[in-house]
Design an enzyme around this catalytic site. Structure first.
Site, PDB file in Angstrom:
ATOM      1  N   SER A 425     -43.824  47.567 114.996  1.00 39.77           N
ATOM      2  CA  SER A 425     -44.851  47.637 113.976  1.00 39.77           C
ATOM      3  C   SER A 425     -44.824  48.933 113.497  1.00 39.77           C
ATOM      4  O   SER A 425     -45.314  49.713 114.334  1.00 39.77           O
ATOM      5  CB  SER A 425     -45.808  46.952 114.212  1.00 39.77           C
ATOM      6  N   CYS A 594     -53.128  41.465 115.052  1.00 41.66           N
ATOM      7  CA  CYS A 594     -51.761  42.032 115.658  1.00 41.66           C
ATOM      8  C   CYS A 594     -52.002  42.096 117.261  1.00 41.66           C
ATOM      9  O   CYS A 594     -53.119  42.677 117.526  1.00 41.66           O
ATOM     10  CB  CYS A 594     -51.378  43.447 115.068  1.00 41.66           C
ATOM     11  N   ASP A 638     -49.297  39.480 113.201  1.00 37.94           N
ATOM     12  CA  ASP A 638     -47.836  40.123 113.736  1.00 37.94           C
ATOM     13  C   ASP A 638     -48.097  40.347 115.044  1.00 37.94           C
ATOM     14  O   ASP A 638     -48.865  41.086 115.704  1.00 37.94           O
ATOM     15  CB  ASP A 638     -48.155  41.726 113.155  1.00 37.94           C
ATOM     16  N   TRP A 640     -46.532  39.274 119.412  1.00 34.28           N
ATOM     17  CA  TRP A 640     -45.553  39.094 120.249  1.00 34.28           C
ATOM     18  C   TRP A 640     -45.878  38.457 121.412  1.00 34.28           C
ATOM     19  O   TRP A 640     -47.016  38.519 121.629  1.00 34.28           O
ATOM     20  CB  TRP A 640     -44.852  40.450 120.516  1.00 34.28           C
TER      21      TRP A 640
END
Length: 642
Positions: A425, A594, A638, A640
């Site tokens: 990012s 995020c 966003d 992971w």
């Protein structure tokens, strides 16, 4: 922050642990009525002619893949090899090179990964756009299909792309001959794949009259489809000329070399490292927007490259070409062995069972051969998972543990997967520094406890870069964007390097403020371990508060030695300030989260709980509130997998 999607990992179909190395056929992509020519149209025509002249006595099966990290592509090739062993005419296609005429009256398999917030992978986007805007029932008339999705249950929209395809094909009148398969990378995607392919071959045998192939690689041996041609010198290699590259990204002109202008340490102490790297876009035609990702191709470390070359008894400076029968190479050729092992081949990833099968064929010691063969068996999945996956072993570890294996480099190059880009990012703001892309990345360096270390390829590559170093990169667009109106308040929640895209947003908000814009009451939640070690960009955050770019800054330190309340996480701070946050959301604020998926899940859980307790939204109403935020474009993640 490194974007971790489905991990590159390959399993073998149930009962048939086979090696791959199957080349795939390209075709002409047709989108929006426009023909997009491949790099060599004559090669495309040659391939099409070969397909038309394929043995009519064999049943034809098309396998299409949508892959972000390479896993779906590798799974597709495994199916192709198993199908060929069973007497099928199997072709593998990259969805980026689809043609609208390929689907009608076909037996088609789709192996597709889901990326980001339920999006198709980059190479599948043109197909999905055509499917949802132009395709009709005639395109899929008579198609018999099955879909296998690759995803991760830690993500909000688990396997949504595969699910969407499965439903869409059915709506168009295609016949589903096997239920949707869902691979979960958060658990054991190899096992999921094996179980699905076991059902696949059972179904195909019934429908197409196939014979049981068994463990075909034991009977037939590993098949190789690439030819290794060595050259005596660089001049000879250059005289032979470059071979076309079958890799979609390599031929897309998206990859550019960006110079490093800054590389500094962000942490103030402790035994971990986090790098702030700046890449120069000056002189490039490519641009980025705040919230986008940058894809980076890292290099394998030189020590591992040298060790592998020595083990294979090859000269690192030897020039060669690796190509299939159509003259296409899996990576840019000709090149040196050093470049291939450094830039193009994944030597640090989890060895798939096909590779282990290949290693077994070159083991001179019978005991070692049998041990390797056993690892490929479906019934030995637990042993494979414990020895290879959980122990983070790579091909070098296997060659160390099985010293009698003497596999030629040419075979190894074909069996090892391509080195995939890592996604980060972007942590800069395009309105503020349009010609500079900032990357914030924690260096992965883990002691495995047995004398080995696991080092992340790309983060360790980034750590060692110096000013002027060129980084092979490309920009990937996202939907993680600030509202167009700067007066709309934003709530930003990030932990660790999850702050990266939020930093870019704060930078641009501050630039808008300096330009005279009226800002909303912006709020930032940030969490890390210790204030004295990994509180990155602390000075910048304080400056935004002082300048009123941020109305509130809430900090959470999970391992701070001065804390009297124990571990404090961002969700705890969110819970403490829930009334303030819900009021902001009621008044139109945008929410951005995020970080790791488990953190994002806890954030959503905390918000839902407070919607129930503070707003009285019961009976699923709180979940509906959050879903509406997402559908209205006011809730962005966003994330992971951790």
């Amino acid at each position: 922050v490194e974007r971790m999607g489905v991990q590159t990992a390959v399993a073998c179909a149930a009962g048939a642990a086979v090696a791959v190395g199957v080349y795939y056929y390209a075709t002409t992509q047709s989108t929006n009525g426009m023909q997009i020519k491949l790099s060599a149209s004559q090669r495309a025509k040659k391939k099409a002619k070969k397909q038309e002249e394929a043995d009519d006595s064999k049943q034809r099966v098309n396998v299409f893949f949508g892959s972000q990290t390479g896993t779906a592509e590798e799974f597709s090739k495994i199916i192709a090899q198993d199908g060929k062993d069973a007497g099928l005419n199997v072709q593998v296609f990259d969805l980026e090179r689809f043609d609208a005429a390929m689907f009608a009256n076909s037996n088609s398999l789709f192996l597709v990964a889901t990326y980001g917030e339920g999006e198709p992978t980059d190479n599948a986007k043109p197909f999905f756009e055509w499917l949802t805007t132009q395709a009709d029932g005639d395109a899929f008339k008579g198609m018999r299909y099955a879909v296998f999705g690759l995803g991760n249950t830690q993500y909000e929209h688990y396997n949504s792309f595969g699910k969407d395809l499965d439903v869409k094909f059915s709506e168009f009148g295609a016949s589903r001959f096997l239920e949707l398969g869902l691979g979960n990378d958060d658990d054991d995607i190899r096992r999921d794949f094996e179980q699905w392919t076991s059902k696949l071959w059972t179904t195909l045998r019934e429908q197409l009259g196939l014979e049981q192939s068994g463990e075909a690689w034991v009977k037939n041996g590993v098949e190789y489809h690439l030819k290794y041609t060595a050259f005596g010198s660089q001049a000879a290699a250059m005289a032979a000329g470059a071979t076309p590259c079958s890799n979609t990204l390599e031929t897309s002109n998206r990859i550019i070399d960006l110079p490093v202008t800054v590389n500094r340490e962000l942490y103030q102490g402790g035994d971990r490292s986090c790098r702030h790297v700046e890449l120069d876009l000056r002189g490039q035609t490519v641009t980025y927007e705040t919230g986008d990702h940058v894809g980076i191709y890292g290099d394998n470390d030189s020590e591992s490259v040298e060790t592998l070359a020595k083990r294979c008894n090859v000269d690192l400076d030897e020039w060669f070409t690796l190509a299939d029968e159509n003259g296409e190479s899996p990576f840019p050729c000709p090149c040196t062995v050093r470049d291939a092992l450094t830039k193009y081949i994944d030597i640090n990833g989890v060895p798939r069972k096909g590779l282990i099968a290949a290693l077994s064929e070159f083991a001179s010691d019978d005991k070692e051969k049998q041990q390797l063969v056993k690892l490929t068996h479906t019934e030995a999945h637990a042993e494979y998972h414990a020895y290879v996956v959980e122990a983070s072993r790579n091909v070098l570890d296997l060659l160390h543990d099985f010293p009698s294996v003497n596999i030629p480099l040419a075979n190894l190059l074909e069996m090892l997967p391509r080195l995939q880009p890592r996604y980060y990012s972007i942590s800069s703001g395009s309105a503020t520094t349009p010609e500079s892309v900032h990357v914030t990345a924690i260096v992965v360096d883990k002691d495995l406890g047995d004398g080995r270390r696991f080092k992340g390829v790309c983060t360790n590559y980034l750590k060692d870069l110096t000013d002027g170093s060129l980084v092979r990169s490309f920009i990937r667009r996202t939907t993680f964007k600030l509202p167009a109106d700067p007066s709309v308040p934003v709530i930003m929640i990030g932990a660790g390097t999850g702050f990266a895209p939020l930093r870019g947003m704060c930078i641009d908000l501050d630039t808008r403020r300096k330009g005279g814009a009226t800002l909303g009451d912006n709020i930032l939640f940030f969490g890390c371990r210790r204030q004295d070690e990994d509180f990155m960009y602390a000075g910048e955050m304080d400056g935004w508060v002082q300048a009123k770019t941020l109305k509130h800054l809430f900090l959470a330190f999970s391992r701070d030695p001065d804390s009297f309340t124990g571990k404090v996480y961002v969700q705890d701070k969110l819970n403490d300030n829930a009334s303030k946050i819900l009021t902001a959301l009621d008044n139109g604020a945008f929410l951005y989260v995020c970080g790791a998926t488990n953190m994002a899940r806890e954030i959503k859980k905390t918000l839902i709980q407070n919607l129930v307790f503070l707003r009285g939204l019961k009976g699923g109403k709180a979940e509906e509130y959050m879903e509406k935020l997402f559908k209205d474009g006011r809730y962005h993640q966003d994330v992971w997998s951790s």
